[in-house]
Design an enzyme around this catalytic site. Structure first.
Site, PDB file in Angstrom:
ATOM      1  N   GLU A 100       0.836  -1.191   0.000  1.00  0.00           N
ATOM      2  CA  GLU A 100       0.000   0.000   0.000  1.00  0.00           C
ATOM      3  C   GLU A 100       0.878   1.251   0.000  1.00  0.00           C
ATOM      4  O   GLU A 100       1.805   1.350   0.805  1.00  0.00           O
ATOM      5  CB  GLU A 100      -0.917   0.020   1.220  1.00  0.00           C
ATOM      6  CG  GLU A 100      -1.932   1.150   1.149  1.00  0.00           C
ATOM      7  CD  GLU A 100      -2.898   1.162   2.326  1.00  0.00           C
ATOM      8  OE1 GLU A 100      -4.043   1.607   2.137  1.00  0.00           O
ATOM      9  OE2 GLU A 100      -2.498   0.739   3.423  1.00  0.00           O
ATOM     10  N   GLU A 112      -6.129  -2.575  12.709  1.00  0.00           N
ATOM     11  CA  GLU A 112      -5.892  -3.459  11.556  1.00  0.00           C
ATOM     12  C   GLU A 112      -6.996  -4.504  11.413  1.00  0.00           C
ATOM     13  O   GLU A 112      -7.351  -4.880  10.295  1.00  0.00           O
ATOM     14  CB  GLU A 112      -4.519  -4.131  11.682  1.00  0.00           C
ATOM     15  CG  GLU A 112      -3.353  -3.174  11.827  1.00  0.00           C
ATOM     16  CD  GLU A 112      -3.323  -2.068  10.785  1.00  0.00           C
ATOM     17  OE1 GLU A 112      -2.889  -0.955  11.106  1.00  0.00           O
ATOM     18  OE2 GLU A 112      -3.751  -2.320   9.630  1.00  0.00           O
TER      19      GLU A 112
END
Length: 1025
Positions: A295, A465
């Site tokens: 990412e 997360e």
């Protein structure tokens, strides 16, 4: 992804639109050049105005050899013209001047020469005017097309590249990837092949996808009809990190095709893509490890792919590894096959449909602990010597996974969930589906050396997360402009889940602190809407800032409070069910809200005022009897107060909450919607005071009329506990921010905190210390030590009782323990109340035991900082840093080492961390920020950044949150015009892309505001401190 710093909001990814003005291009005719791969109708990109001889997107100092050739050609043409001009000047001798000064009639020869020159000049002008217009660049021909310009890019082999945009075309979509990788961890190289099943959704001849850094050896193409592989041509266009596969036949809409690409590449030496690291184990043996961080834009560096979040597909991954290593990927392992030569091939099950940035794989020596949670195997992995530190993370992950499944009413869709501590990792953590990756310090918890703050950090980041497994993984934003849909939701759920299942951690205090710091960042002109147009890699990287995370989360908190928790949860469940495995935009979320409110409230209309505008409102309140007048304007820290911002007329739809005296704050919150510039509300009774923005659930700052400020100050002194600790902290924050704006005198802000002697809660005290510490730091860095000392003494008098009551233990609730850390840190930093003496005794005793004696973890950092003041103490701490196995203890030691007053030691720390051997480079931004906070190091930190800028942007991408942190941490305490000029000059001498980085503009703005603040307030401080 969790962007990590120990005070990450003080580092705190931006689109700066190019002007679309036309300019006449130079003329070169490409109209008759044969086009092997013509642009298809949808493949036209219009080019904004820019330098004709610069490749689009590059700054003036970034010309490569090809562009230098173009520039040289231009110079030669210019010289040729100048030579002709000088020839004309010389020919002026043909005009003979008569003795009386009048010009004589030119000779016939002279007139002939002049006539010839005129004819040539007119001919050249006519040719330039009449020829089709086109400019050569590395990207190809830019031809005039009506009112805009068209780029025809050139591939590396000199052929025309059939796509000109940074975003991929929509003609082809990927369905499934089969990725085979064989990494060599000692040579740091890997070979790979990827087979991609695609579908044509539009007729086309070309397949455009992403690839960078690959040596592609073979590409084959196969249609579902012929079922026969054909080797095909590939075109590469590195400028956009794209390749084009030229199909041997037209691709028909609705038909499926298969491409296979074989390649080799280097394992990355940065923190992006498929990267490798080395570390030394407890036996001082060198170990090798490889992990991924894709990412936002790095999957394309590991394998050719359609590397945009909307291009979701399934993945089958096979990895060849040495037998001593463990390989992990998103999905459970399906099989392991012995290959000979000590090699094993692991194949992982086919994944769910997901974006490329969520693909992950790891190869290294790992151990794990596991626990089953309703059919999902939850495992925490670490290097073998740290496996004893994973138990807290495992228990936390199991509890959170169960909570999220129940709250969202959607089961986690994979059979396993791995959490892996990576020895060297830039981000705080990354939400790869089924394979979450973390820094060791954000996942591992050591009972002997981890403080309550460490426990909270690990718990929060796991919660963040895990929330991404639904927000981001299951439902994904279409493009990076709506990154806040991922990060804002994950951040909101992080704090929401902790309040539900780990209430004892008082995580609301951290969320409150985060909102205060986010408001400060959002009050700058360099801020941006959380939903912003982005294209370039730097702009995408810059979206990963505290606004996407914490402003996004703050807006969701405000909305939940306004609609009620039950309605909010109903909408979230609907949203996740309706958009599972899909890619969405902000409007899809607001449509889900409107579906539930069913016409009673237009949530989309309300929330667009918050997501499409930068900044936030200042609400001014005036009370007259039962009547409350309110008005709104933008809260804007203007550098030039006489000039209004261009968006001064912005209006927000503000859910106003307020409490009054005599009411129980937790039960009586009055709510109104302010959707115009001003309004009047009526109370049912006359009251002594009103406090707007109850519990600071709204994303705005409140200013009161003088009488109302006085009433609130009086109430705080009489009985502060009528107001919640959130409201008390909120009042402290707002009045100091308003003093910075010049709306209230600084004296009144200090009058308000005079009640602190009666304060026992963490949030108000930490906010007061934060605000006064900012002023102290500015005074100290200017050398105004007399005023700085008087300020410290004033604050100490307010908090003296609380400081003297502290014990050097780990006793009490998490909130009490964190307050102890803050108060003792303040006292020892300024040598107050015998704090340093006690800390020194504890340190000397610990040193005498060779570091084996147990220290209270909550005061360990303070003790280490006092110990690091001596050469002996600093040297011993450094030796312990190298040898200890606890990341929590390492961090405390490192903060102490970076707080030294010896500039030689500070420079050595920064240099050593940049080198990455003794101190990992992942710690560099933390070291620079810590060095930059203290007087001896604040100039040194900036000098180090200037000196090593090119190395820094090679290691950490331009625009990344690490670069944001480094720029802010090395400049935010400058408050002189000389420093402003120096910082500005430095960045102006870098590339244009660097100078226009939002973090650079923010840094310049903060220095200007510091200068302005000191000019406004220095005299007043002298007078009353």
């Amino acid at each position: 992804m969790e962007s990590f710093t120990n005070d990450r909001l003080q580092l705190p990814r931006n689109m700066i639109e190019n002007s679309m003005f036309e300019e006449e291009p130079d003329v070169v005719d490409l109209a008759k050049e044969p086009c092997l791969h013509p642009l298809e109708p949808d493949e036209v990109e219009y080019e904004p105005r820019g330098s004709r001889l610069l490749v689009r997107g590059l700054g003036e100092h970034e010309l490569d050899e090809e562009e230098e050739d173009y520039e040289s050609s231009a110079k030669l043409l210019g010289m040729s013209f100048m030579n002709r001009s000088s020839g004309l000047r010389n020919s002026a001798t043909g005009y003979r001047q008569s003795p009386d000064g009048a010009c004589s009639v030119p000779s016939a020869r002279t007139m002939g020469v002049c006539a010839f020159v005129i004819v040539v000049a007119v001919s050249v002008i006519m040719v330039i005017y009449l020829l089709p217009r086109c400019t050569f660049t590395k990207e190809g021909c830019r031809k005039k097309n009506q009112s805009m310009e068209l780029i025809q890019p050139i591939a590396t082999n000199g052929k025309l590249f059939p796509w000109a945009q940074m975003r991929l075309p929509a003609a082809i979509i990927p369905l499934r990837y089969e990725l085979n990788l064989h990494p060599n961890l000692t040579s740091m190289t890997f070979s790979g092949s990827v087979t991609i099943s695609v579908q044509a959704v539009q007729a086309t001849w070309n397949i455009i996808l992403h690839s960078t850094g690959h040596n592609i050896s073979r590409v084959t193409f196969m249609s579902a009809v012929s079922n026969q592989e054909k080797e095909v041509e590939i075109l590469e266009y590195p400028f956009h990190e794209q390749i084009a596969i030229v199909a041997p036949e037209a691709l028909i809409e609705g038909h499926n095709y298969t491409i296979r690409i074989e390649y080799t590449a280097n394992i990355s030496s940065s923190y992006y893509g498929f990267y490798g690291i080395t570390y030394t184990d407890e036996n001082h043996e060198k170990k090798y490890f490889a992990a991924t961080q894709f990412e936002p834009l790095a999957a394309r560096s590991a394998f050719p792919c359609f590397d945009e979040p909307a291009f979701k597909a399934t993945f089958i991954i096979r990895i060849v590894r040495n037998a001593q290593y463990t390989a992990l990927s998103n999905m459970p392992k399906k099989s392991s096959v012995l290959m000979g030569d000590g090699l094993v091939q692991d194949e992982f099950a086919e994944s769910v449909k997901m974006s490329t940035y969520l693909v992950a794989f790891i190869v290294g020596e790992l151990k794990n602990q596991s626990q089953d949670m309703n059919g999902t195997l939850v495992s925490v992995y670490a290097v073998p010597e740290k496996i004893g530190q994973v138990q807290h993370a495992l228990e936390t992950a199991v509890k959170l996974l169960e909570f999220y499944q129940n709250y969202f009413e959607i089961q986690y869709p994979l059979e396993k969930l791995d959490l892996v501590a990576i020895p060297d990792f830039e981000a705080g953590a990354m939400e790869n589906w089924g394979l979450l990756t973390f820094r060791e310090e954000t996942l591992l918890y050591d009972n002997n050396t981890s403080s309550v703050a460490d426990r909270k950090l690990v718990t929060k980041i796991i919660a963040h997360e895990l929330a991404h497994q639904w927000f981001g993984n299951l439902v994904t934003m279409q493009w990076w402009n709506d990154l806040w849909l991922n990060e804002g939701f994950a951040t909101f759920m992080e704090y929401f889940s902790l309040e539900k299942i780990f209430k004892e951690l008082s995580s609301y205090e951290d969320f409150l602190d985060a909102r205060f710091k986010t408001l400060k960042k959002d009050s700058l002109n360099s801020s941006h809407p959380i939903s912003s147009s982005v294209q370039s890699s730097e702009q995408i990287e810059e979206m990963f800032d505290s606004l996407s995370y914490f402003k996004g989360a703050s807006l969701l908190l405000m909305l939940k409070t306004y609609l009620s928790e039950a309605v909010f949860q109903h909408v979230i469940i609907l949203y996740l069910h309706n958009h599972s495995y899909a890619s969405i935009q902000s409007d899809d979320l607001w449509s889900s809200f409107n579906e539930v409110t069913n016409g009673t409230l237009d949530v989309k209309k309300i929330m667009k005022t918050w997501t499409l505008q930068k900044g936030f409102p200042l609400v001014t309140v005036q009370r007259k009897g039962k009547e409350i007048s309110v008005k709104q304007e933008r809260f804007f820290l203007n550098i030039n107060p006489e000039t209004q911002p261009s968006d001064a007329s912005y209006l927000w739809h503000i859910p106003l909450t307020y409490v009054t005296d005599g009411r129980n704050c937790s039960e009586y919150q009055f709510v109104s919607l302010l959707d115009k510039a001003s309004d009047v509300f009526n109370l049912t009774e006359e009251v002594h005071w009103v406090k707007v923005n109850a519990n600071m659930t709204g994303y705005y700052i409140v200013h009161y009329a003088d009488d109302d400020w006085e009433a609130l100050i009086k109430q705080l002194k009489a009985n502060p506990y009528v107001l919640s600790d959130k409201d008390r902290a909120n009042l402290i924050n707002n009045i100091f921010e308003l003093a910075g704006l010049g709306k209230v005198p600084l004296q009144r802000a200090f009058d308000l905190i005079d009640y602190l002697g009666n304060e026992s809660h963490t949030a108000p005290i930490t906010e007061a210390l934060f605000q006064t510490d900012l002023i102290y730091n500015l005074l100290e860095k200017l050398g105004r030590m007399d005023l700085a000392s008087r300020l410290v003494n004033r604050v100490f008098k307010l908090l003296q009782n609380q400081i003297q009551q502290q014990t050097w233990t780990n006793e009490g609730t998490p909130s009490v323990r964190e307050l102890r850390s803050v108060l003792l840190e303040f006292a020892c930093a300024h040598d107050l109340a015998n704090c340093s003496t006690t800390a020194e005794k504890l340190f000397n005793s610990w040193l005498a035991s060779n570091g084996t004696e147990s220290l209270p973890t909550d005061v360990m950092t303070t003790v280490f900082k006092v110990g690091a003041r001596t050469d002996k103490g600093w040297t011993f701490l450094l030796s312990k840093y190298v040898s200890v196995g606890s990341e929590a203890e390492k961090n405390k030691i490192l903060e102490a080492l970076a707080s030294s007053e010896d500039v030689r030691k500070l420079y050595w720390l920064m240099k050593t961390s940049l080198d990455g051997d003794i101190i990992r480079t992942q710690k560099l931004s933390f070291i620079i920020r810590t060095v930059g906070r203290h007087f001896p190091g604040h100039l040194l930190a900036w000098d180090f950044v200037k000196e090593n800028w090119n190395k820094l942007v090679q290691k950490f991408h331009l625009g990344s949150y690490t670069i944001q942190s480094i720029v802010a941490g090395s400049t935010h305490l400058f408050s002189t015009k000389a420093h402003l000029s120096e910082v500005q000059a430095f960045f102006e001498n870098q590339s244009e892309a660097t100078f226009r980085l939002r973090c650079v503009q923010e840094a310049l703005e903060i220095i200007q505001l510091n200068v302005q603040w000191m000019e406004k307030n220095l005299q007043a401080l002298r007078w009353w401190l």
